[in-house]
Design a protein around this motif. Structure first.
Motif, PDB file in Angstrom:
ATOM      1  N   LYS A 146      -2.229   2.937  -7.270  1.00 10.42           N
ATOM      2  CA  LYS A 146      -3.144   4.081  -7.330  1.00 10.42           C
ATOM      3  C   LYS A 146      -4.427   3.735  -8.083  1.00 10.42           C
ATOM      4  CE  LYS A 146       0.511   7.525  -7.181  1.00 10.42           C
ATOM      5  NZ  LYS A 146       1.266   8.518  -7.966  1.00 10.42           N
ATOM      6  N   GLU A 147      -4.354   2.752  -8.966  1.00 10.00           N
ATOM      7  CA  GLU A 147      -5.499   2.358  -9.783  1.00 10.00           C
ATOM      8  C   GLU A 147      -6.273   1.238  -9.080  1.00 10.00           C
ATOM      9  OE1 GLU A 147      -4.306   1.634 -13.832  1.00 10.00           O
ATOM     10  OE2 GLU A 147      -2.835   3.247 -13.746  1.00 10.00           O
ATOM     11  N   THR A 148      -6.812   1.566  -7.931  1.00  9.00           N
ATOM     12  CA  THR A 148      -7.463   0.557  -7.081  1.00  9.00           C
ATOM     13  C   THR A 148      -8.689  -0.079  -7.716  1.00  9.00           C
ATOM     14  OG1 THR A 148      -8.706   2.300  -5.982  1.00  9.00           O
ATOM     15  CG2 THR A 148      -6.644   1.606  -4.942  1.00  9.00           C
ATOM     16  N   HIS A 149      -9.310   0.586  -8.656  1.00  8.12           N
ATOM     17  CA  HIS A 149     -10.503   0.033  -9.296  1.00  8.12           C
ATOM     18  C   HIS A 149     -10.196  -1.041 -10.333  1.00  8.12           C
ATOM     19  CE1 HIS A 149      -9.094   3.233 -11.949  1.00  8.12           C
ATOM     20  NE2 HIS A 149      -9.727   2.621 -12.918  1.00  8.12           N
ATOM     21  N   LYS A 150      -8.937  -1.128 -10.745  1.00 13.75           N
ATOM     22  CA  LYS A 150      -8.583  -2.095 -11.797  1.00 13.75           C
ATOM     23  C   LYS A 150      -8.181  -3.469 -11.256  1.00 13.75           C
ATOM     24  CE  LYS A 150      -7.219   1.065 -15.435  1.00 13.75           C
ATOM     25  NZ  LYS A 150      -6.150   1.458 -16.364  1.00 13.75           N
ATOM     26  N   ASP A 192      -7.685  -6.216  -7.723  1.00 11.13           N
ATOM     27  CA  ASP A 192      -7.975  -6.543  -6.324  1.00 11.13           C
ATOM     28  C   ASP A 192      -6.713  -6.450  -5.478  1.00 11.13           C
ATOM     29  OD1 ASP A 192     -10.666  -7.135  -6.921  1.00 11.13           O
ATOM     30  OD2 ASP A 192     -10.105  -9.152  -7.560  1.00 11.13           O
ATOM     31  N   ARG A 244      -8.932 -10.247 -10.059  1.00 11.10           N
ATOM     32  CA  ARG A 244      -8.034  -9.412 -10.865  1.00 11.10           C
ATOM     33  C   ARG A 244      -6.813  -9.069 -10.029  1.00 11.10           C
ATOM     34  NH1 ARG A 244     -11.501  -4.539 -11.613  1.00 11.10           N
ATOM     35  NH2 ARG A 244     -11.906  -5.116  -9.487  1.00 11.10           N
TER      36      ARG A 244
END
Length: 157
Positions: A10-14, A16, A67
């Motif tokens: 769910k934390e796609t911004h953290k 790759d 990442r």
């Protein structure tokens, strides 16, 4: 682990990529490599040795994903990921690396020891991971060095 995996997805911004691998009780490094390759869409041929497979996986993770998270689920015993890490073995001056002849190691060690700058030694070790007949693109090396923190400033390329 499933909950943690779903939370990370769910934390796609953290990250790759989030990689989930079920290890199981009968863990083998070859199977772990194969499972990881499958997740990363890396193709192994049947004649590649463990060290080559490690290099291919490392290169894919280094160049494609800056990442990432890898979840190893159902682990029954310690997994030694640092075990035909060639960089570590060369830097620790082991006598052989995965069957390489002593003469090769001695030549590499001689060259390594003559580089008095620690950063140059790191560059050398990165290049020593590639087979002798492999064409190393400069941009790939620079990218690898940035990922490994050997090149700190963006304008220092």
């Amino acid at each position: 682990m499933k909950h943690k995996n779903n939370q990370l997805l769910k934390e796609t911004h953290k990250f790759d990529v989030v990689i989930w691998i079920t290890v199981s009780k009968e863990m083998s490094l070859a199977k772990l490599q194969k499972d990881l390759a499958s997740k990363l869409d890396v193709k192994f041929s049947s004649n590649e040795c463990e060290t080559t497979r490690v290099g291919m996986l490392f290169e894919t993770l280094s160049f494609k994903f800056s990442r990432f998270v890898m979840i190893l689920d159902d682990v029954w015993e310690r997994v030694y990921l640092e075990k035909r890490n060639a960089l570590k073995e060369l830097s620790l001056a082991r006598q052989s690396v995965n069957g390489l002849e002593d003469g090769v190691i001695q030549q590499l060690r001689f060259s390594y020891d003559r580089l008095k700058d620690q950063q140059l030694q790191h560059y050398f070790l990165n290049c020593a991971l590639y087979p002798g007949d492999f064409t190393i693109r400069e941009i790939d090396l620079v990218h690898l060095w940035i990922v490994e923190g050997l090149v700190e400033e963006m304008n220092s390329r």
